[in-house]
Design a protein around this motif. Structure first.
Motif, mmCIF file in Angstrom:
data_model
loop_
_atom_site.group_PDB
_atom_site.id
_atom_site.type_symbol
_atom_site.label_atom_id
_atom_site.label_comp_id
_atom_site.label_asym_id
_atom_site.label_seq_id
_atom_site.Cartn_x
_atom_site.Cartn_y
_atom_site.Cartn_z
ATOM 1 N N LYS A 238 0.982 5.226 4.038
ATOM 2 C CA LYS A 238 0.998 6.468 3.696
ATOM 3 C C LYS A 238 1.420 7.466 4.577
ATOM 4 C CE LYS A 238 -1.263 10.221 0.906
ATOM 5 N NZ LYS A 238 -2.690 10.705 0.479
ATOM 6 N N VAL A 239 2.506 8.329 4.448
ATOM 7 C CA VAL A 239 3.129 9.355 5.317
ATOM 8 C C VAL A 239 2.893 10.406 4.336
ATOM 9 C CG1 VAL A 239 5.046 9.900 6.858
ATOM 10 C CG2 VAL A 239 4.323 7.452 6.475
ATOM 11 N N TYR B 148 4.657 4.092 1.430
ATOM 12 C CA TYR B 148 5.952 3.085 1.653
ATOM 13 C C TYR B 148 5.141 1.859 1.841
ATOM 14 C CZ TYR B 148 8.022 7.694 2.615
ATOM 15 O OH TYR B 148 8.783 8.839 2.749
ATOM 16 N N ILE B 149 6.066 0.883 0.961
ATOM 17 C CA ILE B 149 6.043 -0.397 1.186
ATOM 18 C C ILE B 149 7.072 -0.970 2.040
ATOM 19 C CG2 ILE B 149 5.884 -2.783 0.095
ATOM 20 C CD1 ILE B 149 4.953 -1.233 -2.486
ATOM 21 N N ILE B 150 6.800 -1.945 2.914
ATOM 22 C CA ILE B 150 7.665 -2.445 4.039
ATOM 23 C C ILE B 150 7.491 -4.104 3.792
ATOM 24 C CG2 ILE B 150 8.819 -2.487 6.316
ATOM 25 C CD1 ILE B 150 5.894 0.078 5.615
ATOM 26 N N TRP B 151 8.435 -4.832 3.814
ATOM 27 C CA TRP B 151 8.278 -6.208 3.717
ATOM 28 C C TRP B 151 9.587 -7.035 4.368
ATOM 29 C CZ3 TRP B 151 9.768 -3.235 -0.562
ATOM 30 C CH2 TRP B 151 11.167 -3.408 -0.940
ATOM 31 N N THR C 225 6.587 5.114 -3.520
ATOM 32 C CA THR C 225 6.020 5.434 -4.482
ATOM 33 C C THR C 225 4.967 6.509 -4.059
ATOM 34 O OG1 THR C 225 4.808 4.613 -6.401
ATOM 35 C CG2 THR C 225 3.895 3.542 -4.348
ATOM 36 N N LYS C 226 4.743 7.148 -5.408
ATOM 37 C CA LYS C 226 3.736 8.148 -5.224
ATOM 38 C C LYS C 226 2.666 7.907 -6.080
ATOM 39 C CE LYS C 226 6.401 11.982 -3.291
ATOM 40 N NZ LYS C 226 6.864 13.455 -3.457
ATOM 41 N N LYS D 168 4.585 11.290 11.307
ATOM 42 C CA LYS D 168 5.836 11.453 12.195
ATOM 43 C C LYS D 168 5.343 11.977 13.334
ATOM 44 C CE LYS D 168 9.110 13.323 8.222
ATOM 45 N NZ LYS D 168 9.611 14.674 7.830
ATOM 46 N N ILE D 169 6.342 11.433 14.295
ATOM 47 C CA ILE D 169 6.162 11.720 15.617
ATOM 48 C C ILE D 169 7.219 12.617 16.325
ATOM 49 C CG2 ILE D 169 5.623 10.863 18.127
ATOM 50 C CD1 ILE D 169 4.608 8.440 16.719
ATOM 51 N N ASN D 170 7.061 13.870 16.855
ATOM 52 C CA ASN D 170 8.207 14.616 17.179
ATOM 53 C C ASN D 170 9.264 14.760 15.994
ATOM 54 O OD1 ASN D 170 7.248 14.786 19.747
ATOM 55 N ND2 ASN D 170 8.056 12.727 20.222
#
Length: 339
Positions: free
Chosen positions: A114-115, A120-123, A137-138, A163-165
């Motif tokens: 979750k961001v 987010y699903i990453i595969w 998805t929300k 997020k970073i920077n």
């Protein structure tokens, strides 16, 4: 113990079991493992290498479901306690940005991160070779695929939970088209989850026996006031094949390609029957970690022998102290990974 604070919302109902008195490692197994057995859903022979997140009053997860025809897809599961799971019978249906069905040929080893207000699903999937797929998805009812972040060949992509920077940040492990006998962890940045760049090297395999062949991302990095706790996997090769163990490191908070500390010893290695015996033996493959910022508790979900899902526990303090005690971060790792 050293003081370290997890930076995240509290999670009062985190799955938990106290550390046994005779534990020599900072991570200990749930006594009722495996929490997901074989044949969990009609048409699915095995679930493993899966990821979970807190959601509403319980938990939700994306699960690698190995179908009885041998083709892996991603299935959705729900749980009230993070231990006992109910799975949807049908695999997740992905669509494109216009709402048209857009299914990968296969999909495996998902992460769920979750961001801000989006999950987010990453595969890993086929994109003319092993590559990374992503969707968002929300509500866990509609799943919209977004652009593949990288060219093939790549695996083990893990998104940072913020997020970073002002950039999205992702770890990945460039590879080849086979069962890769090599691999380092790299980092990439994106302003919009579509265009990725600023690629940086993070960590290489080491001379430590359990990670002397390759390494790869595991759980989404855990933010603390000391840096990002990274739980990853390391691989060695024996006369009987690969062995997958879990390792831990600490990355710089603002420049996470900088490895501040790295444990020379594994935090978990295959020792139990469900880790040693299965479709692919001798595998402990971390994919997700739940955290409670008030107590420092961490619950780790990991794939076991490509056949089961296991649950293990630690605390931020135990993990941090272990990393400090057995630190082996090399001079080259303690710099921004750019050449």
């Amino acid at each position: 113990m050293s003081k370290i604070n997890i930076i995240s919302p509290p999670l009062y109902n985190i799955p938990w079991q106290d550390c046994p008195e005779n534990s020599e490692l900072p991570v200990w197994r749930y006594s009722e493992n495996p929490i997901i057995q074989r044949n969990p859903v009609q048409g699915v022979s095995r679930i493993f290498n899966s990821a979970v997140q807190p959601y509403e009053n319980g938990y939700i997860g994306v699960f690698r479901g190995e179908q009885t025809d041998g083709i892996p897809y991603i299935y959705l599961g729900r749980s009230m306690d993070g231990i006992h799971w109910q799975f949807e019978k049908n695999k997740i249906r992905f669509t494109d940005e216009n709402g048209r069905e857009f299914m990968p040929r296969y999909a495996y080893d998902p992460r769920l991160v979750k961001v801000e207000d989006t999950y987010y699903i990453i595969w890993c999937q086929d994109f003319y070779g092993a590559a990374i797929g992503m969707a968002k998805t929300k509500d866990f009812r509609t799943f919209t695929r977004i652009e593949n972040p990288f060219l093939p060949f790549n695996r083990n992509a893990v998104l940072f939970p913020r997020k970073i920077n002002d950039k999205f940040v992702m770890l990945s492990r460039p590879s080849d088209s086979g069962h890769t006998p090599f691999g380092d962890i790299f980092l990439s940045e994106s302003p919009d989850l579509e265009y990725w760049g600023h690629h940086r090297h993070v960590m290489s395999k080491s001379s430590n026996w359990w990670e002397n062949l390759k390494i790869g991302g595991g759980c989404a990095p855990i933010e603390t006031d000391k840096g990002w706790l990274l739980i990853y996997h390391g691989v060695t090769c024996t006369c009987n094949g690969f062995v997958y163990s879990m390792g831990a490191a600490l990355l710089d908070k603002n420049h996470p390609s900088v490895v501040l500390k790295r444990a020379s010893r594994y935090i978990l290695t295959p020792e139990m029957w469900y880790e040693e015996r299965g479709f692919v033996p001798n595998v402990c493959f971390p994919c997700a970690a739940l955290t409670d910022s008030e107590t420092g508790k961490i619950a780790i979900y990991y794939g076991c022998a490509d056949s089961y899902v296991g649950l293990a526990f630690t605390t931020a303090e135990k993990l941090y102290d272990y990393i400090l005690e057995y630190n082996c971060a090399g001079e080259g790792e303690q710099e921004i990974g750019r050449r």
